[in-house]
Design an enzyme around this catalytic site. Structure first.
Site, PDB file in Angstrom:
ATOM      1  CB  SER A  11      -0.917   0.023   1.233  1.00  0.00           C
ATOM      2  OG  SER A  11      -0.128   0.096   2.407  1.00  0.00           O
ATOM      3  CB  SER A  12       2.717   3.112   1.738  1.00  0.00           C
ATOM      4  OG  SER A  12       3.177   2.342   2.830  1.00  0.00           O
ATOM      5  N   GLY A  13       5.297   3.028   0.318  1.00  0.00           N
ATOM      6  CA  GLY A  13       6.740   2.856   0.460  1.00  0.00           C
ATOM      7  C   GLY A  13       7.362   1.826  -0.476  1.00  0.00           C
ATOM      8  CB  SER A 132      15.961  -7.747   7.379  1.00  0.00           C
ATOM      9  OG  SER A 132      16.452  -7.593   8.678  1.00  0.00           O
ATOM     10  CE1 TYR A 147      11.295  -2.224  12.281  1.00  0.00           C
ATOM     11  CE2 TYR A 147      13.552  -1.409  12.304  1.00  0.00           C
ATOM     12  CZ  TYR A 147      12.438  -1.831  11.602  1.00  0.00           C
ATOM     13  OH  TYR A 147      12.449  -1.866  10.235  1.00  0.00           O
ATOM     14  CB  SER A 150      10.626  -7.226  15.200  1.00  0.00           C
ATOM     15  OG  SER A 150      11.082  -6.067  14.528  1.00  0.00           O
ATOM     16  CE  LYS A 151      12.071  -5.099   9.854  1.00  0.00           C
ATOM     17  NZ  LYS A 151      11.283  -5.650   8.742  1.00  0.00           N
TER      18      LYS A 151
HETATM   19  N1  LIG Z   1      11.649   3.164   6.089  1.00  0.00           N
HETATM   20  C1  LIG Z   1      12.715   2.834   6.747  1.00  0.00           C
HETATM   21  O1  LIG Z   1      13.468   3.705   7.202  1.00  0.00           O
HETATM   22  C2  LIG Z   1      13.065   1.373   6.947  1.00  0.00           C
HETATM   23  C3  LIG Z   1      14.352   1.048   7.362  1.00  0.00           C
HETATM   24  C4  LIG Z   1      14.690  -0.292   7.506  1.00  0.00           C
HETATM   25  C5  LIG Z   1      13.750  -1.276   7.228  1.00  0.00           C
HETATM   26  N2  LIG Z   1      12.471  -0.940   6.845  1.00  0.00           N
HETATM   27  C6  LIG Z   1      11.543  -2.032   6.560  1.00  0.00           C
HETATM   28  O2  LIG Z   1      11.111  -1.911   5.217  1.00  0.00           O
HETATM   29  C7  LIG Z   1       9.830  -2.520   5.057  1.00  0.00           C
HETATM   30  C8  LIG Z   1       8.914  -1.592   4.249  1.00  0.00           C
HETATM   31  O3  LIG Z   1       8.648  -0.443   4.993  1.00  0.00           O
HETATM   32  P1  LIG Z   1       8.577   1.018   4.317  1.00  0.00           P
HETATM   33  O4  LIG Z   1       9.849   1.691   4.618  1.00  0.00           O
HETATM   34  O5  LIG Z   1       8.133   0.913   2.914  1.00  0.00           O
HETATM   35  O6  LIG Z   1       7.444   1.712   5.243  1.00  0.00           O
HETATM   36  P2  LIG Z   1       5.868   1.907   5.019  1.00  0.00           P
HETATM   37  O7  LIG Z   1       5.623   2.885   3.931  1.00  0.00           O
HETATM   38  O8  LIG Z   1       5.322   2.224   6.377  1.00  0.00           O
HETATM   39  O9  LIG Z   1       5.359   0.488   4.526  1.00  0.00           O
HETATM   40  C9  LIG Z   1       5.030  -0.544   5.407  1.00  0.00           C
HETATM   41  C10 LIG Z   1       3.991  -1.412   4.764  1.00  0.00           C
HETATM   42  O10 LIG Z   1       3.692  -2.488   5.667  1.00  0.00           O
HETATM   43  C11 LIG Z   1       2.289  -2.569   5.763  1.00  0.00           C
HETATM   44  N3  LIG Z   1       1.825  -3.202   7.000  1.00  0.00           N
HETATM   45  C12 LIG Z   1       1.985  -2.801   8.278  1.00  0.00           C
HETATM   46  N4  LIG Z   1       1.365  -3.664   9.109  1.00  0.00           N
HETATM   47  C13 LIG Z   1       0.821  -4.629   8.325  1.00  0.00           C
HETATM   48  C14 LIG Z   1       0.053  -5.796   8.563  1.00  0.00           C
HETATM   49  N5  LIG Z   1      -0.299  -6.171   9.813  1.00  0.00           N
HETATM   50  N6  LIG Z   1      -0.326  -6.558   7.506  1.00  0.00           N
HETATM   51  C15 LIG Z   1      -0.008  -6.217   6.240  1.00  0.00           C
HETATM   52  N7  LIG Z   1       0.677  -5.098   5.938  1.00  0.00           N
HETATM   53  C16 LIG Z   1       1.095  -4.328   6.980  1.00  0.00           C
HETATM   54  C17 LIG Z   1       1.794  -1.145   5.648  1.00  0.00           C
HETATM   55  O11 LIG Z   1       0.420  -1.172   5.331  1.00  0.00           O
HETATM   56  P3  LIG Z   1      -0.660  -0.082   5.854  1.00  0.00           P
HETATM   57  O12 LIG Z   1      -0.666   0.986   4.789  1.00  0.00           O
HETATM   58  O13 LIG Z   1      -1.923  -0.874   5.937  1.00  0.00           O
HETATM   59  O14 LIG Z   1      -0.180   0.412   7.194  1.00  0.00           O
HETATM   60  C18 LIG Z   1       2.677  -0.667   4.498  1.00  0.00           C
HETATM   61  O15 LIG Z   1       2.161  -1.100   3.272  1.00  0.00           O
HETATM   62  C19 LIG Z   1       9.336  -2.844   6.468  1.00  0.00           C
HETATM   63  O16 LIG Z   1       9.534  -4.220   6.727  1.00  0.00           O
HETATM   64  C20 LIG Z   1      10.245  -2.014   7.359  1.00  0.00           C
HETATM   65  O17 LIG Z   1      10.404  -2.589   8.643  1.00  0.00           O
HETATM   66  C21 LIG Z   1      12.118   0.361   6.689  1.00  0.00           C
END
Ligand SMILES: NC(=O)c1ccc[n+]([C@@H]2O[C@H](COP(=O)([O-])OP(=O)(O)OC[C@H]3O[C@@H](n4cnc5c(N)ncnc54)[C@H](OP(=O)(O)O)[C@@H]3O)[C@@H](O)[C@H]2O)c1
Length: 272
Positions: A11-13, A132, A147, A150-151
């Site tokens: 849905s995002s990111g 991760s 966090y 979890s990772k």
């Molecule tokens: N951004 C960073 O700085 C960063 C750094 C290191 C790792 N990561 C990892 O990268 C991955 C992607 O995150 P992102 O950066 O793209 O952030 P994001 O835009 O917040 O995307 C997270 C996605 O996970 C979904 N989500 C959350 N809870 C969920 C659930 N129970 N079931 C299904 N979907 C769920 C969200 O959906 P909703 O729209 O429904 O909430 C959203 O689509 C994650 O695993 C995050 O831990 C991110």
């Protein structure tokens, strides 16, 4: 025949960007999300099909996996991308938020992997790419223990699974992403708070300020992460772990080059 990729949290990111990237490459895409009714961007692509999926809901995972297999016949690559962060002192966390952090970031990938294994075994193989974080291989900020938990758990899960899945031609990959731009991650962080306990206020405020001040010039371009996912999905890269981002690489290099006691103090010094 076109290949098919199944993505959680589209849905995002990073999840959404990955879905669009693979659709443009000509792959079929099963883009999954908690609220498909709100999606307006991915619906424009004829080779993207959207499925409702909350990774914490085992029955919903099974149903979405069945529907995606029925729609595309064969899934080649699954990206466990859905994730969220709980920050703030552990003592201040609500019981449900502790469980939720584990449920989304660890139980979620477990649910998805278990739902796909019969399909991958029947196909004679497949790939799971697991998103991760640098926080899965090292600690980097105070008040990030949940966090990190979890990772680190995701890393252990995937590394441990290697031995039983490799003989079945089922490949496992870990992508440790740095802080990246263009996502909702920081906005969706659950902050542990308790107005009666002030002992963690100063350190928490510093971490919050760090998050708020992360301008996009210091954040990783998410396209670099998508490019790594493409390299893994197509076999151009066969790395088990892919660490993306210079600051992650620097921090992990530091962690591996000094005793852990020295590393912990160096990180702590950034927040004094
Ligand atoms: N951004 C960073 O700085 C960063 C750094 C290191 C790792 N990561 C990892 O990268 C991955 C992607 O995150 P992102 O950066 O793209 O952030 P994001 O835009 O917040 O995307 C997270 C996605 O996970 C979904 N989500 C959350 N809870 C969920 C659930 N129970 N079931 C299904 N979907 C769920 C969200 O959906 P909703 O729209 O429904 O909430 C959203 O689509 C994650 O695993 C995050 O831990 C991110």
């Amino acid at each position: 025949m076109n290949k098919t990729i199944f993505i959680t949290g589209a849905s995002s990111g990073l999840g959404k960007l990955t879905a669009i990237h693979f659709a443009k490459m000509g792959w079929n895409v099963a883009a999954t999300m908690r609220t498909p009714d709100k999606e307006t961007e991915l619906t424009k692509y004829s080779n993207i099909k959207i499925f409702k999926l909350d990774v914490t809901n085992v029955q919903q995972v099974r149903t979405a996996v069945e529907q995606a297999i029925a729609a595309f016949s064969r899934i080649d690559v699954v990206v466990n991308n859905a994730g969220m962060g709980t920050y703030g002192a552990l003592e201040l966390a609500d019981e449900e938020d502790i469980d939720w952090q584990f449920a989304v970031n660890v139980r979620g990938p477990i649910n998805v992997i278990r739902a796909f294994l019969p399909h991958y075994r029947a196909n004679g193989g497949g790939m799971f790419i697991n998103i991760s974080s640098m926080m899965g291989v090292t600690t980097a900020v105070p008040t990030g223990s949940l966090y990190n938990m979890s990772k680190f758990a995701l890393e252990g899960l995937i590394e441990g699974l290697y031995y039983e899945l490799k003989p079945l031609n089922i490949e496992l990959r870990l992508v440790e992403q740095d802080g990246s731009s263009g996502n909702n991650f920081v906005n969706n962080v659950i902050w542990n708070t308790n107005e009666d306990i002030k002992d963690y206020d100063a350190i928490t405020a510093k971490v919050k300020r760090m998050f708020e001040n992360m301008d996009s010039s210091r954040l990783e371009d998410p396209q670099n992460i998508v490019d790594e996912i493409e390299a893994l999905a197509t076999g151009a890269s066969q790395q088990f772990r892919t660490l993306v981002g210079q600051s992650s690489k620097n921090l992990v290099a530091l962690r591996n080059s000094v005793p852990i006691e020295e590393y912990l103090e160096k990180v702590m010094a950034n927040f004094k």
